[in-house]
Design an enzyme around this catalytic site. Structure first.
Site, PDB file in Angstrom:
ATOM      1  N   THR A   1       0.832  -1.193   0.000  1.00 14.47           N
ATOM      2  CA  THR A   1       0.000   0.000   0.000  1.00 14.47           C
ATOM      3  C   THR A   1       0.869   1.247   0.000  1.00 14.47           C
ATOM      4  OG1 THR A   1      -2.013   0.927   0.947  1.00 14.47           O
ATOM      5  CG2 THR A   1      -0.248   0.389   2.489  1.00 14.47           C
TER       6      THR A   1
ATOM      7  N   GLY B   1      -3.817   6.300   9.364  1.00 13.57           N
ATOM      8  CA  GLY B   1      -3.722   5.461   8.181  1.00 13.57           C
ATOM      9  C   GLY B   1      -2.889   4.237   8.488  1.00 13.57           C
TER      10      GLY B   1
ATOM     11  N   SER C   1       4.591   0.143   0.758  1.00 13.30           N
ATOM     12  CA  SER C   1       5.534  -0.184  -0.315  1.00 13.30           C
ATOM     13  C   SER C   1       5.793   0.991  -1.244  1.00 13.30           C
ATOM     14  CB  SER C   1       5.025  -1.379  -1.123  1.00 13.30           C
ATOM     15  OG  SER C   1       3.760  -1.092  -1.671  1.00 13.30           O
TER      16      SER C   1
END
Length: 175
Positions: free
Chosen positions: A4, A48, A127
């Site tokens: 993500t 997040g 990533s």
């Protein structure tokens, strides 16, 4: 952390956090429009995650309880979550990273007990995080874009580089 891209930016008193929407399992895309950023504590905190979905929900729930317990004190809630995450038998097996922020501060929280506050008002995980961070740093220095626009553009750039991220961007702001 593979899978993500989450990016948070504080600029000119405005805060934005966003993520791509792609969910992967191994080398397969499972979903294109996941929301990996949440607005917490009466709209005063953004959080997040990068990692497995079940782990993320567990961490969001725990973090929100810490915010309630410490009356919205982001620093205290982040440190206490990191302590629990590191020492709790169940939590320490979670494979994820969190980024949390309020109107003034950004933190990265990890299961190893890290609570890191980056300099410069930019924090990215996942990533594609470093691609998004580099893009955001350049946009902050060389444009007049607002925090939200920087997050959006940076996430799109990261999605064009990172195969585990897409251009289904979701952004939350603190106003």
């Amino acid at each position: 952390m593979k899978g993500t891209t989450v990016l948070a930016v504080i600029k000119d008193g405005k805060v934005a956090m966003g993520s791509d929407g792609q969910v992967t399992m191994g080398e397969t895309i499972i979903k294109h429009s996941a929301k990996k950023v949440r607005n917490l504590y009466q709209g005063k905190v953004l959080a997040g995650f990068a990692g497995s979905t079940a782990d993320a929900f567990t961490l969001f729930e725990r973090f929100e309880k810490k915010l309630d317990q410490y009356s919205g004190n982001l620093s205290r809630a982040a440190v206490e979550l990191a302590k629990d995450w590191r020492t709790d038998r169940v939590l320490r097996r979670l494979e994820a990273l969190m980024t949390v922020c309020d109107s003034e501060t950004l933190f990265l929280i990890s299961g190893t007990g890290d609570v890191l506050e980056p300099e410069g008002g930019v924090l990215a995980i996942g990533s594609g995080g470093q691609y998004a961070r580099a893009a955001a740093e350049a946009l902050i220095r060389h444009t007049d874009l607002a925090a939200r626009e920087i997050v959006e553009e940076s996430l799109i750039i990261a999605a064009q580089i990172c195969i585990f991220s897409n251009e289904e961007i979701y952004v939350e702001e603190l106003l």
